[in-house]
Motif scaffolding. Structure first.
Motif, PDB file in Angstrom:
ATOM      1  N   ARG A 548      35.443  27.420  52.173  1.00 16.71           N
ATOM      2  CA  ARG A 548      34.858  27.002  50.894  1.00 16.71           C
ATOM      3  C   ARG A 548      35.452  27.808  49.738  1.00 16.71           C
ATOM      4  NH1 ARG A 548      29.563  27.812  51.750  1.00 16.71           N
ATOM      5  NH2 ARG A 548      29.300  25.733  52.638  1.00 16.71           N
ATOM      6  N   GLU A 549      35.637  29.113  49.943  1.00 16.32           N
ATOM      7  CA  GLU A 549      36.235  29.947  48.906  1.00 16.32           C
ATOM      8  C   GLU A 549      37.679  29.544  48.657  1.00 16.32           C
ATOM      9  OE1 GLU A 549      37.204  34.675  47.950  1.00 16.32           O
ATOM     10  OE2 GLU A 549      36.364  34.088  49.886  1.00 16.32           O
ATOM     11  N   LEU A 550      38.430  29.276  49.733  1.00 16.90           N
ATOM     12  CA  LEU A 550      39.826  28.852  49.595  1.00 16.90           C
ATOM     13  C   LEU A 550      39.906  27.501  48.881  1.00 16.90           C
ATOM     14  CD1 LEU A 550      42.841  29.202  50.172  1.00 16.90           C
ATOM     15  CD2 LEU A 550      42.439  28.250  52.462  1.00 16.90           C
ATOM     16  N   ASP A 551      39.009  26.592  49.213  1.00 16.07           N
ATOM     17  CA  ASP A 551      38.978  25.275  48.576  1.00 16.07           C
ATOM     18  C   ASP A 551      38.719  25.414  47.071  1.00 16.07           C
ATOM     19  OD1 ASP A 551      39.002  22.436  48.501  1.00 16.07           O
ATOM     20  OD2 ASP A 551      36.813  22.423  48.542  1.00 16.07           O
ATOM     21  N   ASN A 552      37.776  26.281  46.714  1.00 13.75           N
ATOM     22  CA  ASN A 552      37.487  26.504  45.290  1.00 13.75           C
ATOM     23  C   ASN A 552      38.701  27.095  44.575  1.00 13.75           C
ATOM     24  OD1 ASN A 552      34.880  25.547  45.584  1.00 13.75           O
ATOM     25  ND2 ASN A 552      33.973  27.566  45.879  1.00 13.75           N
ATOM     26  N   ALA A 553      39.390  28.028  45.257  1.00  9.06           N
ATOM     27  CA  ALA A 553      40.575  28.638  44.657  1.00  9.06           C
ATOM     28  C   ALA A 553      41.652  27.588  44.395  1.00  9.06           C
ATOM     29  CB  ALA A 553      41.120  29.740  45.559  1.00  9.06           C
ATOM     30  N   MET A 554      41.846  26.668  45.333  1.00  5.98           N
ATOM     31  CA  MET A 554      42.846  25.618  45.159  1.00  5.98           C
ATOM     32  C   MET A 554      42.431  24.626  44.070  1.00  5.98           C
ATOM     33  SD  MET A 554      45.429  26.258  47.033  1.00  5.98           S
ATOM     34  CE  MET A 554      45.065  27.886  46.395  1.00  5.98           C
ATOM     35  N   SER A 555      41.150  24.402  43.942  1.00  3.73           N
ATOM     36  CA  SER A 555      40.657  23.507  42.894  1.00  3.73           C
ATOM     37  C   SER A 555      40.980  24.067  41.507  1.00  3.73           C
ATOM     38  CB  SER A 555      39.152  23.311  43.053  1.00  3.73           C
ATOM     39  OG  SER A 555      38.627  22.522  42.004  1.00  3.73           O
ATOM     40  N   VAL A 556      40.714  25.389  41.337  1.00  4.27           N
ATOM     41  CA  VAL A 556      41.017  26.044  40.061  1.00  4.27           C
ATOM     42  C   VAL A 556      42.519  26.047  39.813  1.00  4.27           C
ATOM     43  CG1 VAL A 556      40.962  28.259  38.846  1.00  4.27           C
ATOM     44  CG2 VAL A 556      38.946  27.476  40.108  1.00  4.27           C
ATOM     45  N   ALA A 557      43.288  26.421  40.834  1.00  4.32           N
ATOM     46  CA  ALA A 557      44.734  26.517  40.674  1.00  4.32           C
ATOM     47  C   ALA A 557      45.358  25.166  40.333  1.00  4.32           C
ATOM     48  CB  ALA A 557      45.358  27.085  41.944  1.00  4.32           C
TER      49      ALA A 557
END
Length: 625
Positions: A548-557
């Motif tokens: 979930r944290e990685l997914d959020n990071a990719m969403s922002v990026a």
């Protein structure tokens, strides 16, 4: 009923060699208790519940059996519902690994030992239905003062053995009463029901194991041959016996003059040793011929109606599914990671079974995705309904789960409302964060699972429901049980099987996960790529929030990057603050590795660390090996 003193004296007389009017199975058990187990009828032998750790071990060892037996157990429990019976499934050591009973009697049932985790071996409990059944190998009733110990004399217990396909005892099915009529004959129907259920569980077990063999099913009457056979055996391509139900073992033993208690002498012999036919004649016993014409003669002259079922596959195959045989929704959960591959294989085996599954793992590991994949691979035609028990306010969760009748409370819908449990009828109900469910609702949920019916808030009549239950928690439910914050009976009902998702930091398929999330956030019709420095930075992160944290990071990026290429500067701010290039530890480790020409073992010696620690630091700091 005998007084406790008279009961003790009767056992002592039998132990001294006196005759008895008791059933032979009871007398034999009493004698074993005295002579073999060294039990004293005057010494109380109260019910014993094994510790949670041991119970988990026993349940894990019996997991496949519990999965296959579950529908049979629930069917039997529906037959006896309302008559105060308790249903127990005990393993071959006498430990109760599954349990169905009215939750309102849990206190009394636990005290009496009619409960999950109770040990009913003869050596532990004296003469009892489970223990005597394990010793005798046959269905029986131990009624009131048949019990060896005075503690158990109020009980009436009826048990039947469940045998594996190789003829060895697998488990014992028992139905018991806290109190019952004085006459033992009152339990004849119970004996019939428990024996029939054990027979059907054995048949289901044999059919599951014999997909690639012929299966020959038997009945005395042609009318029951195709719907409720009495016995079955499996036969391999060469015509040799591969497996059997208990009834099948008895038929083979009688036909060849053998002993059903020596299954090793029955399995492996040609079919023609037992019947006036061989494997080439089996097609004549399939459904292409009328039932009345499918008559088979055994070597002892016994005639039986038979139904032959052809192998599903002619070529022998591995019992474990290959990766390309795993349902696509489960394959999509992970790449080349050993822990995930093992979980996918296990999940593929469990998905089509009705057994409840508890999904565990840290927050963000993908428990909800696994639950959905299990439903999609289950073959169920009903809906998938997910409930986050932590997200619904405690004041609303009861009406959300169970629904409500018209006008049940202030603000209730005028026409009433169907609850989420009822909405999942015929499908899957996923209870996420089950550890946050209030205790009072846990009792109501347990009743739904036991009785397969739900009563909306304010309603007086229950509604039947059939749902497959999946649940999940990032908490250790066993610890919540020990702390009194989660019901033990519900815990063991929910985790008939457990699937545990590994944390992202421990997965070897990190790049596989990352690439799929990049693809997920790729703009429609556009491109999205990740620079090497950004990828290295992501690899070195500990990921406490997991996927979930990685997914959020990719969403922002993906939102911040230009030209479809994600750079370090496009990642969330906390990655910049911990970027490895400015980390003195990284610089020091780089210097040592440079001096050692990349030799990790030499670097570890210079730093006074073990090699594993250096590898872990290199991974965290984004340094190549």
């Amino acid at each position: 009923m005998l007084s406790p003193v008279d009961h003790i004296r009767e056992i002592e007389r039998v132990g001294a060699g006196a005759d008895s009017d008791r059933d032979a199975t009871v007398v034999q058990s009493w004698l074993r208790c005295i002579r073999d187990h060294r039990l004293d009828p005057a010494q109380a032998c109260e019910a014993y519940i094994v510790p949670d750790g041991r119970l988990r071990e026993h349940r894990q060892q019996s997991e496949d059996l519990i999965a296959i037996a579950r529908s049979g157990l629930e069917g039997l429990y529906r037959h006896i519902a309302g008559q105060n019976y308790v249903l127990l499934l005990a393993d071959r050591q006498g430990v109760t690994v599954d349990f169905l009973g009215d939750p309102q009697w849990n206190g009394q049932l636990r005290k009496a030992g009619l409960y999950l985790g109770a040990e009913w071996s003869e050596a532990r409990a004296g003469t009892c239905a489970v223990g005597a059944c394990i010793e005798q190998g046959e269905a029986l009733t131990i009624h009131q003062t048949d019990h060896f110990d005075n503690t158990h004399t109020p009980l009436s217990c009826t048990a039947a053995p469940i045998y594996r396909a190789d003829g060895e005892l697998a488990a014992v099915l028992d139905i018991s009463l806290l109190s019952s009529p004085l006459q033992k004959t009152s339990q004849r129907l119970a004996l019939h029901l428990v024996s029939a259920t054990a027979r059907r569980i054995e048949l289901a077990h044999l059919m599951a194991q014999a997909r690639h063999d012929w299966v020959l099913r038997f009945a005395r009457s042609p009318e029951f041959l195709d719907v409720d056979p009495e016995a079955a055996v499996s036969v391999d391509a060469s015509g040799r016996i591969r497996g059997m139900t208990h009834g099948g073992a008895r038929i083979l033993a009688a036909a060849a003059g053998g002993d059903w208690r020596r299954p090793d002498r029955l399995i492996g012999r040609p079919l023609s040793d037992y019947f006036t036919m061989d494997v080439d004649d089996l097609p004549e016993l399939t459904r292409r011929r009328p039932t009345h014409d499918r008559l088979l003669v055994a070597r002892d002259g016994n005639s039986l109606f038979a139904h032959a079922i052809e192998p599903q596959h002619k070529v022998a195959r591995s019992l474990l599914p290959r990766r390309d045989e795993i349902p696509a929704p489960l394959r999509a959960l992970g790449g080349a990671d050993p822990a995930m591959e093992a979980l996918q294989v296990r999940a593929a085996k469990l998905a089509p079974k009705p057994v409840p599954i508890l999904i565990q793992g840290e927050t963000g590991t993908g428990k909800e995705f696994l639950a959905r994949a299990l439903h999609d691979g289950s073959g169920l035609s009903g809906p998938y309904v997910a409930v986050n028990c932590a997200a619904i306010p405690e004041t609303l969760i009861e009406s959300e789960l169970f629904g409500h009748a018209p006008g049940a409370f202030t603000g209730a819908a005028a026409g009433g409302r169907k609850g989420l449990i009822e909405a999942a009828d015929g499908g899957t109900l996923f209870l996420d964060e089950i550890g946050d469910m209030p205790l009072v609702l846990q009792a109501r949920l347990l009743r739904v699972l036991a009785e397969k019916e739900v009563t909306p808030v304010g309603a007086t009549r229950p509604r039947p429901v059939t749902v497959r239950i999946l649940s999940a928690s990032h908490r250790d439910l066993a610890e919540l049980v020990a702390a009194g914050r989660f019901r033990a009976d519900l815990y063991y009902r929910l985790n008939a099987a457990t699937l545990t998702l590994p944390p992202l930091r421990a997965r070897r398929d990190f790049d596989w996960v990352l690439d799929r999330l990049i693809e997920r956030h790729r703009p429609k019709g556009g491109a999205l790529a990740l620079s090497a420095p950004a990828r290295d930075l992501l690899r070195g992160h500990d990921w406490p929030g997991n996927i979930r944290e990685l997914d959020n990071a990719m969403s922002v990026a993906a939102a911040l990057c230009e030209g479809g290429r994600i750079e370090v500067a496009d990642l969330p701010e906390h990655f910049h603050r911990s970027a490895p290039a400015s980390d003195p530890r990284r610089q020091a480790l780089e210097a040592v590795l440079r001096d050692c020409r990349g030799n990790v073992s030499e670097a570890a010696r210079r730093l006074g660390l073990d090699r594993t620690t250096v590898h872990r630091q290199m991974k965290r700091l984004g340094l190549g090996v």
